[in-house]
Design a protein around this motif. Structure first.
Motif, PDB file in Angstrom:
ATOM      1  N   LEU A   1       0.830  -1.208   0.000  1.00 44.41           N
ATOM      2  CA  LEU A   1       0.000   0.000   0.000  1.00 44.41           C
ATOM      3  C   LEU A   1       0.867   1.262   0.000  1.00 44.41           C
ATOM      4  CD1 LEU A   1      -2.784  -1.062   2.539  1.00 44.41           C
ATOM      5  CD2 LEU A   1      -2.968  -0.921   0.046  1.00 44.41           C
ATOM      6  N   ALA A   2       1.932   1.238   0.792  1.00 39.87           N
ATOM      7  CA  ALA A   2       2.843   2.394   0.840  1.00 39.87           C
ATOM      8  C   ALA A   2       3.487   2.620  -0.526  1.00 39.87           C
ATOM      9  CB  ALA A   2       3.906   2.181   1.917  1.00 39.87           C
ATOM     10  N   ALA A   3       3.889   1.538  -1.196  1.00 40.63           N
ATOM     11  CA  ALA A   3       4.508   1.668  -2.519  1.00 40.63           C
ATOM     12  C   ALA A   3       3.515   2.224  -3.531  1.00 40.63           C
ATOM     13  CB  ALA A   3       5.036   0.306  -2.984  1.00 40.63           C
ATOM     14  N   LEU A   4       2.277   1.786  -3.460  1.00 39.35           N
ATOM     15  CA  LEU A   4       1.262   2.320  -4.368  1.00 39.35           C
ATOM     16  C   LEU A   4       1.006   3.796  -4.107  1.00 39.35           C
ATOM     17  CD1 LEU A   4      -1.281  -0.634  -4.388  1.00 39.35           C
ATOM     18  CD2 LEU A   4       0.145   0.144  -6.296  1.00 39.35           C
ATOM     19  N   GLN A   5       0.999   4.179  -2.837  1.00 37.25           N
ATOM     20  CA  GLN A   5       0.779   5.582  -2.500  1.00 37.25           C
ATOM     21  C   GLN A   5       1.898   6.456  -3.038  1.00 37.25           C
ATOM     22  OE1 GLN A   5      -2.072   6.785  -0.981  1.00 37.25           O
ATOM     23  NE2 GLN A   5      -1.240   8.750  -1.606  1.00 37.25           N
ATOM     24  N   VAL A   6       3.131   5.974  -2.970  1.00 40.17           N
ATOM     25  CA  VAL A   6       4.272   6.717  -3.519  1.00 40.17           C
ATOM     26  C   VAL A   6       4.064   6.944  -5.011  1.00 40.17           C
ATOM     27  CG1 VAL A   6       6.739   6.527  -4.085  1.00 40.17           C
ATOM     28  CG2 VAL A   6       5.940   6.013  -1.772  1.00 40.17           C
ATOM     29  N   GLU A   7       3.580   5.926  -5.703  1.00 35.80           N
ATOM     30  CA  GLU A   7       3.339   6.061  -7.148  1.00 35.80           C
ATOM     31  C   GLU A   7       2.256   7.098  -7.437  1.00 35.80           C
ATOM     32  OE1 GLU A   7       5.155   4.925  -9.603  1.00 35.80           O
ATOM     33  OE2 GLU A   7       6.445   3.925  -8.152  1.00 35.80           O
ATOM     34  N   VAL A   8       1.237   7.155  -6.608  1.00 36.92           N
ATOM     35  CA  VAL A   8       0.165   8.129  -6.790  1.00 36.92           C
ATOM     36  C   VAL A   8       0.708   9.542  -6.596  1.00 36.92           C
ATOM     37  CG1 VAL A   8      -1.972   9.012  -5.750  1.00 36.92           C
ATOM     38  CG2 VAL A   8      -1.711   6.565  -6.170  1.00 36.92           C
ATOM     39  N   GLU A   9       1.604   9.709  -5.637  1.00 33.88           N
ATOM     40  CA  GLU A   9       2.124  11.034  -5.300  1.00 33.88           C
ATOM     41  C   GLU A   9       3.262  11.478  -6.209  1.00 33.88           C
ATOM     42  OE1 GLU A   9       3.074  10.448  -1.181  1.00 33.88           O
ATOM     43  OE2 GLU A   9       0.968  10.492  -0.596  1.00 33.88           O
ATOM     44  N   ARG A  10       3.868  10.549  -6.938  1.00 37.02           N
ATOM     45  CA  ARG A  10       4.999  10.870  -7.814  1.00 37.02           C
ATOM     46  C   ARG A  10       4.475  11.634  -9.027  1.00 37.02           C
ATOM     47  NH1 ARG A  10       8.281   5.850  -8.899  1.00 37.02           N
ATOM     48  NH2 ARG A  10       8.975   6.361  -6.823  1.00 37.02           N
ATOM     49  N   PRO A  11       5.115  12.766  -9.343  1.00 30.94           N
ATOM     50  CA  PRO A  11       4.661  13.524 -10.518  1.00 30.94           C
ATOM     51  C   PRO A  11       4.884  12.728 -11.809  1.00 30.94           C
ATOM     52  CG  PRO A  11       6.538  14.618  -9.468  1.00 30.94           C
ATOM     53  CD  PRO A  11       6.221  13.390  -8.663  1.00 30.94           C
ATOM     54  N   ALA A  12       3.993  12.924 -12.747  1.00 32.88           N
ATOM     55  CA  ALA A  12       4.124  12.250 -14.041  1.00 32.88           C
ATOM     56  C   ALA A  12       5.288  12.856 -14.804  1.00 32.88           C
ATOM     57  CB  ALA A  12       2.826  12.399 -14.828  1.00 32.88           C
ATOM     58  N   PRO A  13       6.004  12.039 -15.569  1.00 36.51           N
ATOM     59  CA  PRO A  13       7.115  12.593 -16.361  1.00 36.51           C
ATOM     60  C   PRO A  13       6.544  13.510 -17.445  1.00 36.51           C
ATOM     61  CG  PRO A  13       6.752  10.280 -16.907  1.00 36.51           C
ATOM     62  CD  PRO A  13       5.838  10.623 -15.760  1.00 36.51           C
ATOM     63  N   PRO A  14       7.307  14.520 -17.821  1.00 37.35           N
ATOM     64  CA  PRO A  14       6.815  15.420 -18.880  1.00 37.35           C
ATOM     65  C   PRO A  14       6.616  14.638 -20.167  1.00 37.35           C
ATOM     66  CG  PRO A  14       9.106  15.912 -18.325  1.00 37.35           C
ATOM     67  CD  PRO A  14       8.631  14.845 -17.371  1.00 37.35           C
ATOM     68  N   GLU A  15       5.602  15.062 -20.901  1.00 37.64           N
ATOM     69  CA  GLU A  15       5.317  14.368 -22.163  1.00 37.64           C
ATOM     70  C   GLU A  15       6.376  14.740 -23.183  1.00 37.64           C
ATOM     71  OE1 GLU A  15       1.412  14.481 -23.782  1.00 37.64           O
ATOM     72  OE2 GLU A  15       0.500  14.527 -21.790  1.00 37.64           O
ATOM     73  N   ALA A  16       6.795  13.754 -23.940  1.00 38.27           N
ATOM     74  CA  ALA A  16       7.769  14.003 -25.009  1.00 38.27           C
ATOM     75  C   ALA A  16       7.039  14.656 -26.182  1.00 38.27           C
ATOM     76  CB  ALA A  16       8.408  12.694 -25.439  1.00 38.27           C
ATOM     77  N   ALA A  17       7.763  15.505 -26.912  1.00 31.15           N
ATOM     78  CA  ALA A  17       7.178  16.144 -28.092  1.00 31.15           C
ATOM     79  C   ALA A  17       6.900  15.066 -29.125  1.00 31.15           C
ATOM     80  CB  ALA A  17       8.130  17.180 -28.645  1.00 31.15           C
ATOM     81  N   PRO A  18       5.787  15.175 -29.833  1.00 36.32           N
ATOM     82  CA  PRO A  18       5.493  14.156 -30.843  1.00 36.32           C
ATOM     83  C   PRO A  18       6.543  14.186 -31.962  1.00 36.32           C
ATOM     84  CG  PRO A  18       3.858  15.935 -30.902  1.00 36.32           C
ATOM     85  CD  PRO A  18       4.796  16.205 -29.766  1.00 36.32           C
ATOM     86  N   GLU A  19       6.835  13.014 -32.469  1.00 38.96           N
ATOM     87  CA  GLU A  19       7.806  12.940 -33.565  1.00 38.96           C
ATOM     88  C   GLU A  19       7.112  13.349 -34.859  1.00 38.96           C
ATOM     89  OE1 GLU A  19      10.214   9.490 -33.882  1.00 38.96           O
ATOM     90  OE2 GLU A  19      10.177   9.136 -31.716  1.00 38.96           O
ATOM     91  N   PRO A  20       7.872  14.013 -35.728  1.00 38.79           N
ATOM     92  CA  PRO A  20       7.258  14.398 -37.015  1.00 38.79           C
ATOM     93  C   PRO A  20       6.946  13.151 -37.840  1.00 38.79           C
ATOM     94  CG  PRO A  20       9.582  14.976 -36.954  1.00 38.79           C
ATOM     95  CD  PRO A  20       9.221  14.430 -35.598  1.00 38.79           C
ATOM     96  N   PRO A  21       5.915  13.242 -38.673  1.00 40.16           N
ATOM     97  CA  PRO A  21       5.581  12.075 -39.493  1.00 40.16           C
ATOM     98  C   PRO A  21       6.692  11.761 -40.488  1.00 40.16           C
ATOM     99  CG  PRO A  21       4.141  13.965 -40.003  1.00 40.16           C
ATOM    100  CD  PRO A  21       5.072  14.371 -38.888  1.00 40.16           C
ATOM    101  N   ALA A  22       6.804  10.484 -40.795  1.00 36.35           N
ATOM    102  CA  ALA A  22       7.838  10.043 -41.741  1.00 36.35           C
ATOM    103  C   ALA A  22       7.431  10.485 -43.130  1.00 36.35           C
ATOM    104  CB  ALA A  22       7.994   8.531 -41.677  1.00 36.35           C
TER     105      ALA A  22
END
Length: 125
Positions: A103-124
């Motif tokens: 439960l403690a490990a799950l709570q840490v995951e809930v509180e951990r900020p999400a990583p920034p989204e990567a910029a989308p790659e341009p289409p091939a």
């Protein structure tokens, strides 16, 4: 903080969970089904139905009722009712202890900020 909620499924088809156990605890504390129901914002009828459901699950009374009179009526838990509350709370404590690290490990995951989204790659091309 993460917590664990427990419901016990009994054969055939009976279920005991925190709500029914709390109702039994309040009946024990107040000496009354109606007072226990009021304390839980529940009608007397609903409280009585839950008590009857528990009685049916176990095939014998968990609550003894005394008819009204000069001193008024009342209710108290039978030995089975007391044992049910005690055993449920013991199982609940054991389960919470066994699950504490997870439960403690799950709570840490809930509180951990999400990583920034990567910029989308341009289409091939």
């Amino acid at each position: 903080m993460a917590s664990l909620s427990l419901r016990i499924d009994l054969d055939p088809g009976g279920r005991i969970g925190p709500g029914k156990i709390e109702l039994l605890e309040k009946i024990a504390a107040f000496g009354s089904i109606s007072a226990a129901g009021r304390a839980m914002d529940m009608s007397y009828r609903r409280a009585w139905e839950l008590v009857e459901e528990i009685n049916t699950i176990f095939g014998k009374p968990v609550v003894e009722c005394q008819a009204g009179g000069r001193r008024g009526g009342g209710a108290r838990l039978t030995a089975l009712g007391l044992a049910l509350v005690t055993r449920f709370r013991a199982v609940e404590r054991a389960a919470a202890l066994a699950a504490a690290d997870h439960l403690a490990a799950l709570q840490v995951e809930v509180e951990r900020p999400a990583p920034p989204e990567a910029a989308p790659e341009p289409p091939a091309a």
